[in-house]
Design an enzyme around this catalytic site. Sequence first.
Site, mmCIF file in Angstrom:
data_model
loop_
_atom_site.group_PDB
_atom_site.id
_atom_site.type_symbol
_atom_site.label_atom_id
_atom_site.label_comp_id
_atom_site.label_asym_id
_atom_site.label_seq_id
_atom_site.Cartn_x
_atom_site.Cartn_y
_atom_site.Cartn_z
ATOM 1 N N LYS A 55 0.945 -1.219 0.080
ATOM 2 C CA LYS A 55 -0.159 -0.190 -0.132
ATOM 3 C C LYS A 55 0.883 1.181 -0.156
ATOM 4 O O LYS A 55 0.473 2.191 -0.297
ATOM 5 C CB LYS A 55 -0.914 0.144 1.233
ATOM 6 C CG LYS A 55 -2.299 -1.059 1.029
ATOM 7 C CD LYS A 55 -3.460 -0.533 1.687
ATOM 8 C CE LYS A 55 -4.604 -1.517 1.069
ATOM 9 N NZ LYS A 55 -4.392 -2.576 1.602
ATOM 10 N N SER A 80 -8.318 1.495 9.527
ATOM 11 C CA SER A 80 -7.540 0.851 10.624
ATOM 12 C C SER A 80 -6.456 -0.047 10.233
ATOM 13 O O SER A 80 -5.731 -0.436 10.929
ATOM 14 C CB SER A 80 -8.511 0.235 11.505
ATOM 15 O OG SER A 80 -9.196 -0.701 10.976
ATOM 16 N N GLY A 210 -15.968 -13.673 2.431
ATOM 17 C CA GLY A 210 -16.255 -12.558 1.882
ATOM 18 C C GLY A 210 -16.117 -12.511 0.381
ATOM 19 O O GLY A 210 -15.460 -11.756 -0.068
ATOM 20 N N SER A 306 1.131 -9.918 -0.325
ATOM 21 C CA SER A 306 0.879 -8.465 -0.220
ATOM 22 C C SER A 306 1.232 -7.709 0.952
ATOM 23 O O SER A 306 1.333 -6.691 0.895
ATOM 24 C CB SER A 306 -0.709 -8.193 -0.660
ATOM 25 O OG SER A 306 -1.351 -8.969 0.460
HETATM 26 C C1 PLP Z 1 -5.150 -3.763 1.497
HETATM 27 C C2 PLP Z 1 -4.462 -5.188 1.263
HETATM 28 C C3 PLP Z 1 -5.083 -5.903 0.477
HETATM 29 C C4 PLP Z 1 -6.173 -5.774 -0.663
HETATM 30 O O1 PLP Z 1 -5.908 -4.944 -1.348
HETATM 31 P P1 PLP Z 1 -6.828 -4.076 -2.389
HETATM 32 O O2 PLP Z 1 -6.234 -3.075 -3.084
HETATM 33 O O3 PLP Z 1 -7.850 -3.388 -1.399
HETATM 34 O O4 PLP Z 1 -7.608 -5.148 -2.971
HETATM 35 C C5 PLP Z 1 -4.314 -7.274 0.633
HETATM 36 N N1 PLP Z 1 -3.183 -7.459 1.174
HETATM 37 C C6 PLP Z 1 -3.048 -6.424 1.936
HETATM 38 C C7 PLP Z 1 -1.879 -6.935 2.768
HETATM 39 C C8 PLP Z 1 -3.627 -5.358 2.233
HETATM 40 O O5 PLP Z 1 -2.860 -4.426 3.049
#
Ligand code: PLP
Length: 322
Positions: A55, A80, A210, A306
């Site tokens: 992010k 959050s 979900g 991610s």
């Molecule tokens: C926010 C997040 C996601 C999902 O990302 P989106 O762009 O909302 O689909 C997946 N993994 C992690 C670790 C995140 O912080």
Amino acid sequence: MTLALPTFHDVLAATDRIAGHAHRTPVLTSRTLNDELGAEVFFKCENFQRMGAFKFRGAFNALSRFDADQRRRGVIAFSSGNHAQAIALAARLMGMPATILMPQDAPAAKVAATRGYGGNVVFFDRYHDDREALGRSLAERDGLTLIPPFDHPDIIAGQGTAALELFEETGPLDALFVPMGGGGLLSGTALTTRVESPACTLYGVEPEAGNDGQQSFRSGQIVRIATPRTIADGAQTSYLGALTFSIIRDKVNDILTVTDAQLIECMQFAASRMKLVIEPTGCLGFAAARAMGRQLQGQRVGVIISGGNVDLADLARYFAPA
Ligand SMILES: *Cc1c(COP(=O)(O)O)cnc(C)c1O
């Protein structure tokens, strides 16, 4: 306000903006997993990104585009989770104020992390306050620019840079598995994939509890669900964005789901075999690839990990023998 859909060109522009600020994260492999699947799997490890998740890419890209007046007044976000930390850190690096709206009952560790990055945390009551209305009125009163967590062209373009780095190292892939919440990471990845590896089968992966994204993808319109109960807290979104859905519908091959139990198995595999700490949401893509098993035989497969922000007490619980 209607915003134009971002394109691959915007991903390239984001790559230039984040260069020298975001980490170029490593691409790792596991011989054990390759043997298990009979495939070659490449993990793009965004758990090693600044603040611990991809992010930071979107946040830094979005804030880089502020004009002088927007910078002076600052940014506001509500989250959050990782988006809050990403906005707080990117704002601090650019010397601008960041206001983060968080529920009163947000985990103390997340509040502390956001404050640690310099964010000014404002609490709301998740049962009584309308978060969006509160955010809008604060933004209006103080002239702050609201940056949402996924449904924004600069966020989507920034998130697409991770896959670009991956393809630079691996070349074209046969399949790519991507965690999905609101679809910012998946839609950005799709922009990149359709240019860098057009024939790649691209999967978004969300928690089984979900599966609004899967329902939306299959029905052709955005489906809204109640906040799902899952350990994948980064994917507890209840609907896709208008921009993210439009890109996903056009450029993604399918949306898959995995259970919390599958996520825990993958977190354990990653820790014991690869020495990687991955948060539950970060394992969505990995778990779906693993579940596909021998169907991936002979393929070159990408998995986006991610993020890695998991509470140590929770981690200990996930790793405790059943
Ligand atoms: C926010 C997040 C996601 C999902 O990302 P989106 O762009 O909302 O689909 C997946 N993994 C992690 C670790 C995140 O912080």
